[in-house]
Design an enzyme around this catalytic site. Structure first.
Site, mmCIF file in Angstrom:
data_model
loop_
_atom_site.group_PDB
_atom_site.id
_atom_site.type_symbol
_atom_site.label_atom_id
_atom_site.label_comp_id
_atom_site.label_asym_id
_atom_site.label_seq_id
_atom_site.Cartn_x
_atom_site.Cartn_y
_atom_site.Cartn_z
ATOM 1 N N ARG A 1 8.572 0.798 -46.295
ATOM 2 C CA ARG A 1 7.399 1.587 -46.671
ATOM 3 C C ARG A 1 7.720 2.462 -47.885
ATOM 4 O O ARG A 1 8.866 2.616 -48.277
ATOM 5 C CB ARG A 1 6.953 2.472 -45.496
ATOM 6 C CG ARG A 1 6.354 1.723 -44.339
ATOM 7 C CD ARG A 1 6.122 2.617 -43.130
ATOM 8 N NE ARG A 1 7.377 3.007 -42.489
ATOM 9 C CZ ARG A 1 7.464 3.777 -41.410
ATOM 10 N NH1 ARG A 1 6.346 4.269 -40.865
ATOM 11 N NH2 ARG A 1 8.640 4.069 -40.878
ATOM 12 N N LYS B 1 10.245 8.285 -44.178
ATOM 13 C CA LYS B 1 11.179 8.558 -43.089
ATOM 14 C C LYS B 1 12.044 9.778 -43.387
ATOM 15 O O LYS B 1 12.129 10.245 -44.526
ATOM 16 C CB LYS B 1 12.070 7.345 -42.824
ATOM 17 C CG LYS B 1 11.355 6.209 -42.126
ATOM 18 C CD LYS B 1 10.699 6.629 -40.815
ATOM 19 C CE LYS B 1 11.699 6.945 -39.732
ATOM 20 N NZ LYS B 1 11.025 7.398 -38.464
ATOM 21 N N TYR C 1 8.164 12.473 -42.509
ATOM 22 C CA TYR C 1 8.531 12.542 -41.098
ATOM 23 C C TYR C 1 9.954 13.088 -41.002
ATOM 24 O O TYR C 1 10.824 12.711 -41.788
ATOM 25 C CB TYR C 1 8.476 11.158 -40.442
ATOM 26 C CG TYR C 1 7.082 10.615 -40.252
ATOM 27 C CD1 TYR C 1 6.198 11.217 -39.363
ATOM 28 C CD2 TYR C 1 6.651 9.496 -40.956
ATOM 29 C CE1 TYR C 1 4.913 10.724 -39.182
ATOM 30 C CE2 TYR C 1 5.366 8.988 -40.782
ATOM 31 C CZ TYR C 1 4.496 9.606 -39.898
ATOM 32 O OH TYR C 1 3.231 9.117 -39.726
ATOM 33 N N HIS D 1 11.373 14.439 -37.366
ATOM 34 C CA HIS D 1 11.869 14.182 -35.999
ATOM 35 C C HIS D 1 13.207 14.890 -35.768
ATOM 36 O O HIS D 1 14.181 14.291 -35.310
ATOM 37 C CB HIS D 1 12.012 12.672 -35.756
ATOM 38 C CG HIS D 1 10.728 11.914 -35.906
ATOM 39 N ND1 HIS D 1 9.654 12.070 -35.047
ATOM 40 C CD2 HIS D 1 10.328 10.988 -36.825
ATOM 41 C CE1 HIS D 1 8.663 11.281 -35.421
ATOM 42 N NE2 HIS D 1 9.048 10.623 -36.494
ATOM 43 N N GLU E 1 4.846 14.839 -38.491
ATOM 44 C CA GLU E 1 4.558 14.658 -37.068
ATOM 45 C C GLU E 1 4.104 15.922 -36.357
ATOM 46 O O GLU E 1 3.637 15.850 -35.214
ATOM 47 C CB GLU E 1 5.764 14.052 -36.337
ATOM 48 C CG GLU E 1 6.963 14.969 -36.177
ATOM 49 C CD GLU E 1 7.940 14.897 -37.327
ATOM 50 O OE1 GLU E 1 9.057 15.426 -37.175
ATOM 51 O OE2 GLU E 1 7.594 14.325 -38.387
ATOM 52 N N ARG F 1 -7.835 12.021 -19.231
ATOM 53 C CA ARG F 1 -7.504 10.906 -20.125
ATOM 54 C C ARG F 1 -7.555 9.581 -19.380
ATOM 55 O O ARG F 1 -8.068 8.574 -19.916
ATOM 56 C CB ARG F 1 -6.114 11.117 -20.728
ATOM 57 C CG ARG F 1 -5.680 10.035 -21.706
ATOM 58 C CD ARG F 1 -6.635 9.910 -22.864
ATOM 59 N NE ARG F 1 -6.168 8.954 -23.855
ATOM 60 C CZ ARG F 1 -6.964 8.311 -24.707
ATOM 61 N NH1 ARG F 1 -8.275 8.540 -24.689
ATOM 62 N NH2 ARG F 1 -6.460 7.456 -25.582
ATOM 63 N N SER G 1 0.876 9.826 -13.527
ATOM 64 C CA SER G 1 2.301 9.844 -13.854
ATOM 65 C C SER G 1 3.061 10.769 -12.918
ATOM 66 O O SER G 1 2.946 11.998 -12.992
ATOM 67 C CB SER G 1 2.499 10.296 -15.304
ATOM 68 O OG SER G 1 3.866 10.293 -15.645
ATOM 69 N N LEU H 1 4.900 11.622 -25.729
ATOM 70 C CA LEU H 1 5.149 12.495 -26.875
ATOM 71 C C LEU H 1 4.888 13.947 -26.500
ATOM 72 O O LEU H 1 3.850 14.269 -25.912
ATOM 73 C CB LEU H 1 4.244 12.114 -28.053
ATOM 74 C CG LEU H 1 4.242 13.079 -29.242
ATOM 75 C CD1 LEU H 1 5.551 12.966 -30.008
ATOM 76 C CD2 LEU H 1 3.056 12.808 -30.159
ATOM 77 N N ALA I 1 8.929 6.006 -28.231
ATOM 78 C CA ALA I 1 9.297 7.421 -28.368
ATOM 79 C C ALA I 1 10.724 7.621 -28.861
ATOM 80 O O ALA I 1 11.211 8.756 -28.889
ATOM 81 C CB ALA I 1 9.122 8.123 -27.025
ATOM 82 N N ASP J 1 12.075 7.763 -31.724
ATOM 83 C CA ASP J 1 12.230 8.716 -32.828
ATOM 84 C C ASP J 1 12.499 10.125 -32.323
ATOM 85 O O ASP J 1 13.154 10.921 -33.000
ATOM 86 C CB ASP J 1 10.966 8.743 -33.690
ATOM 87 C CG ASP J 1 10.962 7.657 -34.759
ATOM 88 O OD1 ASP J 1 12.044 7.194 -35.124
ATOM 89 O OD2 ASP J 1 9.880 7.282 -35.211
ATOM 90 N N VAL K 1 13.676 0.378 -31.805
ATOM 91 C CA VAL K 1 13.697 0.524 -33.260
ATOM 92 C C VAL K 1 13.047 1.843 -33.654
ATOM 93 O O VAL K 1 11.922 2.145 -33.237
ATOM 94 C CB VAL K 1 12.996 -0.663 -33.941
ATOM 95 C CG1 VAL K 1 12.878 -0.439 -35.438
ATOM 96 C CG2 VAL K 1 13.759 -1.951 -33.650
ATOM 97 N N ASN L 1 12.003 2.925 -36.557
ATOM 98 C CA ASN L 1 10.953 2.891 -37.585
ATOM 99 C C ASN L 1 10.132 1.613 -37.432
ATOM 100 O O ASN L 1 10.044 0.791 -38.348
ATOM 101 C CB ASN L 1 11.545 3.011 -38.993
ATOM 102 C CG ASN L 1 12.534 1.919 -39.335
ATOM 103 O OD1 ASN L 1 13.217 1.381 -38.471
ATOM 104 N ND2 ASN L 1 12.618 1.570 -40.620
#
Length: 363
Positions: free
Chosen positions: A15, A75, A94, A96, A118, A203, A220, A240, A268, A270, A298, A300
């Site tokens: 990107r 990133k 971003y 993180h 974020e 939700r 949950s 998140l 999640a 990241d 992964v 990204n």
């Protein structure tokens, strides 16, 4: 203002922080934009596309960082990029940081003002700069999960949608925000048996009304998650907490109870991941097996579809880049939404949730 768009150097990251059309809008507003040579190639943009939009093409990252006031990336900066930042510069990307103390230390040392996509908020408390990449990652999660369920890819050999006379895969989605709901759209569309898990009953009601009989919902809690995982073929984790490390909803024991060859996709990751067994991976080597379960972690994910992702991200970030460039960073940060994105300022961690996640490092 002089704005720099460097080439991303994170592994398998294709990107770029700005499209040529975005550059054109900034130039039309009398700002100067410098783009590192080759920055857009992975997303299908040549240097000539940026030059034709009015940007200056610079030969390397050192020149770009040394010559600009605002750095716009995708990133988190790698440590060599952190070392190029200096006091008085602004980084917009971003970050993180909750899962990356080494980067946090380096950014604090730089003295730069660092604004994280974020944690920028909208008037309704949503996360407008995280949303587009959450949409991409959520949709991708069902695709990659389906792929790694295939036997030759290491999975247990289950077709996500099944066929007449054969049951579809059992898919559990943990977290029903943007990424989770997008994952559900694709998984349901592929014909999977989908269960959505979230702690918010409002939700869950929204999603039950949206999907009807095409998906199930579950509250949950530890007992529900443990029971659902024992029957799951694919589990997608999208939980998140803005700015904080992701909660470890799934323990190693729960993973151990899953069917051999089943798959987990930790969107999640990241923010540290929501599976106890997760560890970061890259596109070149995206999976590993732990407790007999294939893990895709992964960091990204949207980088695999860089053209779509770059357009989606720039659509969202460009108004904020304009605001910073037009007003200067100090006045731009007087708006609450952008101020919520401030993570590092004057050598200190400036976001309370990030500071809490980093502990003594932030003090």
């Amino acid at each position: 203002m002089r704005i720099g768009v460097p080439r991303e150097i994170k592994e398998s990251e294709f990107r770029v922080g700005m499209t040529p059309s975005g550059v054109g809008e900034l130039v039309a507003s009398r700002h100067e934009v410098l783009v590192e040579t080759g920055a857009g190639l992975g997303a299908g943009f040549d240097d000539s596309d940026y030059a034709n939009a009015g940007s200056k093409i610079v030969g390397d990252a050192e020149e770009l960082f040394a010559s600009t006031d605002l750095i716009v990336k995708v990133k988190e900066p790698q440590l060599e990029e952190c070392a190029r930042l200096s006091q008085g510069q602004t980084l917009f990307t971003y970050l993180h940081l909750a899962a990356d103390p080494a980067q946090a230390r380096a950014l604090m040392k730089s003295g730069a003002t660092c604004i994280a996509y974020e944690t920028v908020t909208a008037d309704d408390s949503s996360l407008p700069l995280l949303t587009p990449m959450s949409e991409v990652a959520g949709r991708m999660s069902a695709q990659v999960g389906a792929h790694f369920l295939e036997r030759y890819a290491g999975g247990r050999g289950v077709l996500l949608g099944g066929v007449p006379g054969v049951a579809p895969a059992n898919v559990v989605i943990l977290g029903c925000g943007v990424a989770g709901s997008e994952a559900a759209e694709i998984a349901v569309g592929m014909g999977a048996d989908v269960t959505l898990v979230d702690k918010s009953l409002p939700r869950l009601r929204e999603l039950a009304a949206h999907f009807g009989v095409r998906a199930k919902t579950a509250h949950s809690n530890t007992a529900n998650i443990a029971a659902l995982l024992r029957e799951a073929d694919l589990v997608i984790g999208t939980v998140l907490i803005p700015g904080a490390a992701a909660p470890k909803l799934v323990t190693r024991e729960m993973v151990r109870s899953m069917k051999p060859g089943s798959v987990v996709v930790d969107v999640a990751i990241d923010q540290g991941g929501c599976f106890e067994t997760s560890r970061p991976t890259g596109h070149d080597d995206p999976v590993f097996v732990e407790e007999g379960v294939v893990h895709y972690c992964v960091t990204n994910m949207p980088g695999a579809v860089p053209r779509t992702s770059t357009f989606a991200l720039c659509n969202a970030t460009l108004p904020y880049v304009h605001r910073i460039a037009n007003l200067g960073v100090d006045d731009a940060l007087k708006g609450e939404g952008l101020a919520a994105g401030l993570n590092v300022h004057r050598g200190k961690i400036a976001h309370p949730v990030v500071a809490g996640a980093l502990g003594d490092l932030a003090s």
